[in-house]
Motif scaffolding. Sequence first.
Motif, PDB file in Angstrom:
ATOM      1  N   ALA A 442     101.807  58.289  57.348  1.00 26.13           N
ATOM      2  CA  ALA A 442     100.370  58.857  57.766  1.00 26.13           C
ATOM      3  C   ALA A 442      99.389  58.738  57.064  1.00 26.13           C
ATOM      4  O   ALA A 442      98.148  58.275  57.420  1.00 26.13           O
ATOM      5  N   ALA A 443      99.763  58.674  55.766  1.00 24.62           N
ATOM      6  CA  ALA A 443      98.544  58.301  54.562  1.00 24.62           C
ATOM      7  C   ALA A 443      98.055  56.750  55.016  1.00 24.62           C
ATOM      8  O   ALA A 443      96.858  56.504  55.038  1.00 24.62           O
ATOM      9  N   LEU A 444      98.951  55.984  55.266  1.00 27.44           N
ATOM     10  CA  LEU A 444      98.595  54.657  55.380  1.00 27.44           C
ATOM     11  C   LEU A 444      98.063  54.624  56.845  1.00 27.44           C
ATOM     12  O   LEU A 444      97.056  53.700  57.238  1.00 27.44           O
ATOM     13  N   THR A 445      98.264  55.185  57.560  1.00 28.88           N
ATOM     14  CA  THR A 445      97.642  55.315  59.010  1.00 28.88           C
ATOM     15  C   THR A 445      96.297  55.657  58.925  1.00 28.88           C
ATOM     16  O   THR A 445      95.412  54.906  59.500  1.00 28.88           O
ATOM     17  N   GLN A 446      96.006  56.641  57.908  1.00 27.46           N
ATOM     18  CA  GLN A 446      94.542  56.948  57.583  1.00 27.46           C
ATOM     19  C   GLN A 446      93.839  55.824  57.202  1.00 27.46           C
ATOM     20  O   GLN A 446      92.521  55.491  57.497  1.00 27.46           O
ATOM     21  N   GLY A 447      94.560  55.138  56.252  1.00 35.58           N
ATOM     22  CA  GLY A 447      93.562  53.852  55.680  1.00 35.58           C
ATOM     23  C   GLY A 447      93.465  53.110  56.546  1.00 35.58           C
ATOM     24  O   GLY A 447      92.391  52.322  56.919  1.00 35.58           O
ATOM     25  N   GLN A 448      94.346  52.764  57.485  1.00 32.85           N
ATOM     26  CA  GLN A 448      94.292  51.608  58.596  1.00 32.85           C
ATOM     27  C   GLN A 448      93.056  51.957  59.404  1.00 32.85           C
ATOM     28  O   GLN A 448      92.138  51.050  59.759  1.00 32.85           O
ATOM     29  N   ARG A 449      93.074  53.328  59.717  1.00 31.19           N
ATOM     30  CA  ARG A 449      91.906  53.678  60.637  1.00 31.19           C
ATOM     31  C   ARG A 449      90.556  53.545  59.868  1.00 31.19           C
ATOM     32  O   ARG A 449      89.429  53.331  60.522  1.00 31.19           O
ATOM     33  N   ASP A 450      90.695  53.866  58.765  1.00 27.37           N
ATOM     34  CA  ASP A 450      89.193  53.799  57.936  1.00 27.37           C
ATOM     35  C   ASP A 450      88.790  52.402  57.871  1.00 27.37           C
ATOM     36  O   ASP A 450      87.732  52.025  58.060  1.00 27.37           O
ATOM     37  N   PHE A 451      89.794  51.528  57.664  1.00 27.42           N
ATOM     38  CA  PHE A 451      89.394  50.006  57.544  1.00 27.42           C
ATOM     39  C   PHE A 451      88.874  49.510  58.948  1.00 27.42           C
ATOM     40  O   PHE A 451      87.851  48.951  58.876  1.00 27.42           O
ATOM     41  N   PHE A 452      89.577  49.674  59.997  1.00 31.48           N
ATOM     42  CA  PHE A 452      89.183  49.168  61.312  1.00 31.48           C
ATOM     43  C   PHE A 452      87.999  49.778  61.831  1.00 31.48           C
ATOM     44  O   PHE A 452      87.415  49.382  62.825  1.00 31.48           O
ATOM     45  N   GLY A 453      87.799  51.212  61.731  1.00 29.82           N
ATOM     46  CA  GLY A 453      87.079  51.942  62.550  1.00 29.82           C
ATOM     47  C   GLY A 453      86.303  52.954  61.712  1.00 29.82           C
ATOM     48  O   GLY A 453      85.430  53.838  62.229  1.00 29.82           O
ATOM     49  N   ALA A 454      86.227  52.867  60.221  1.00 33.00           N
ATOM     50  CA  ALA A 454      85.487  53.596  59.576  1.00 33.00           C
ATOM     51  C   ALA A 454      85.705  54.947  60.126  1.00 33.00           C
ATOM     52  O   ALA A 454      84.829  55.963  60.026  1.00 33.00           O
ATOM     53  N   ARG A 459      91.603  63.218  51.078  1.00 33.78           N
ATOM     54  CA  ARG A 459      92.225  62.806  49.804  1.00 33.78           C
ATOM     55  C   ARG A 459      93.148  64.032  49.322  1.00 33.78           C
ATOM     56  O   ARG A 459      92.956  65.000  49.625  1.00 33.78           O
ATOM     57  N   VAL A 460      94.237  63.544  48.536  1.00 31.23           N
ATOM     58  CA  VAL A 460      95.052  64.844  47.987  1.00 31.23           C
ATOM     59  C   VAL A 460      94.372  65.501  47.005  1.00 31.23           C
ATOM     60  O   VAL A 460      94.823  66.682  46.421  1.00 31.23           O
ATOM     61  N   ASP A 461      93.364  64.811  46.423  1.00 25.08           N
ATOM     62  CA  ASP A 461      92.968  65.393  44.913  1.00 25.08           C
ATOM     63  C   ASP A 461      91.578  66.013  45.218  1.00 25.08           C
ATOM     64  O   ASP A 461      91.004  66.479  44.048  1.00 25.08           O
ATOM     65  N   ARG A 462      90.666  65.865  46.344  1.00 26.09           N
ATOM     66  CA  ARG A 462      89.576  66.134  46.534  1.00 26.09           C
ATOM     67  C   ARG A 462      89.136  66.673  47.867  1.00 26.09           C
ATOM     68  O   ARG A 462      89.831  66.154  48.775  1.00 26.09           O
ATOM     69  N   ASP A 463      88.417  67.708  48.018  1.00 25.17           N
ATOM     70  CA  ASP A 463      88.087  67.940  49.511  1.00 25.17           C
ATOM     71  C   ASP A 463      87.104  67.239  49.885  1.00 25.17           C
ATOM     72  O   ASP A 463      86.393  66.497  49.344  1.00 25.17           O
TER      73      ASP A 463
END
Length: 479
Positions: A442-454, A459-463
């Motif tokens: 699901a981490a990769l899914t989040q990255g993909q969604r951010d890539f194509f749709g902003a 993040r795991v280390d910051r709120d």
Amino acid sequence: MSTSAQIGVTGLAVMGRNLARNFARNGYTVAVHNRTATRTRELVAEFGHEGDFVAAETAKEFVAALERPRRLVIMVKAGDPTDAVIQEFAPLLEPGDMIIDGGNAHFADTRRRERELREQGIHFVGTGISGGEEGALHGPSIMPGGSKESYEPLGPMLEKISAKAQDGAPCVTHVGPDGAGHFVKMVHNGIEYADMQLIGEAYQLLRDVAGYSPARIADIFRTWNTGRLDSYLIEITAEVLSHVDAATGKPFVDVVVDQAEQKGTGRWTVQIALDLGVPVSGIAEAVFARSLSGHAALREASRGLAGPKPAALDEAEAAVFADRVEQALYASKIVSYTQGFHEIAAGSAEYGWDIDLGAVSAIWRGGCIIRAAFLDRIRAAYDARPDLPSLLSDETFAREIAAAQDDWREVLVAATRQGVAAPGFAAALAYYDALRAERLPAALTQGQRDFFGAHTYRRVDRDGSFHTLWGGDRSEASA
Ligand code: NBP
């Protein structure tokens, strides 16, 4: 007509007739009514000797026959007929009276009806009833919703006619307000779908991988029924598999068309789970497996597709495999109940029902289709820890799955190698592995969604929410 009946049943097809007889056999005077009056007359003519019935030909007569507060059970076809019957009877009732809908209503309809009738001071008690024709007569598992207030005058009667678990406890409890009873009945049916699918897969694997005959598989199921899988569905599976068709002398299971129907409640369980965001993948696979079986033309067009070369097991290997299937079946069953109870907990939270999951498992121990020895253990798990996040978090179940998991995986390896579909076993194992995973894609899914749709990501280390400028220098920005 005297107002002598303690309860009334309108809708005297298979279920209503047997439920009315059950009340009468337990000493209650029962007013009976049906749209087509011949059914009412037939009931009294055939079974009048079993108890005290008051036959009513009209709605007015029926209502007049009931003592107050009136307890009026509707056992008609779910959907529009239920609304039609409510519209016919509600104007004849008074505040404090109750309408008990024992049909398989959608819980959202029950919520609407309860709201509407509450305005008139009438209690609407949506009640799940499980156990089919036999259960209705000899003791079903009963899942009443509606107000707490309505349970006081109604509960003792339901307790009397319900099935009793082995410890003598009646298989009925006040599940929760408005649609809670019908919701729980819906999930019961979803779990029933999953149970049946898993048993079906076990049968298919024993037949196609182990090479056993239906009669031999029936014996295996009989043996399993003496252990932790002890349940009504395993018991009747053995009966069905050992049944021989009188006309052809072939195993009954070989002369039956291999297409199953999927009706309302199983489908609803999955639809509502999607709405609530609850992963009920095992139950969904059971519904889809029935749908797939019914696509006769598609299956016919696909029969020639490539599959693996079958490899026969010798007698010793087959016996080992059969034991592994028992482990896989048991582990998968734990997962489908885990998913079903998760859905009930999610529905309870969404609609403010405060459902006691231990009490639900307790009332499924008798009368209903999924009755099983194993439900005692589920009850114990929730009694020990009512806030249990999942059945898999219970120590005993976790230990059993730990012991079963190697065999569970081996069964799926064999199924895959031999090309035997086992979607229920596979979905259950995938659910188990996904839940226990350290990291999910699901981490990769989040990255993909951010890539194509902003769409941003966390993040795991910051709120906070973040967005990466993917096309350019790929620097990060807080959203
Ligand atoms: P059915 O679901 O076949 O319904 C037949 C009954 O509905 C008859 O009494 C019929 O009256 C009445 N009815 C209809 Br249809 N339309 C009506 C209307 N507009 N006004 C008044 N009455 C109407 O009966 P069933 O199989 O006994 O099931 C009853 C309920 O119990 C259903 O909701 C079902 O889903 C549920 N249920 C069934 C089972 C099971 O194993 N069968 C198990 C658990 C729950 P008529 O005689 O005049 O046509």
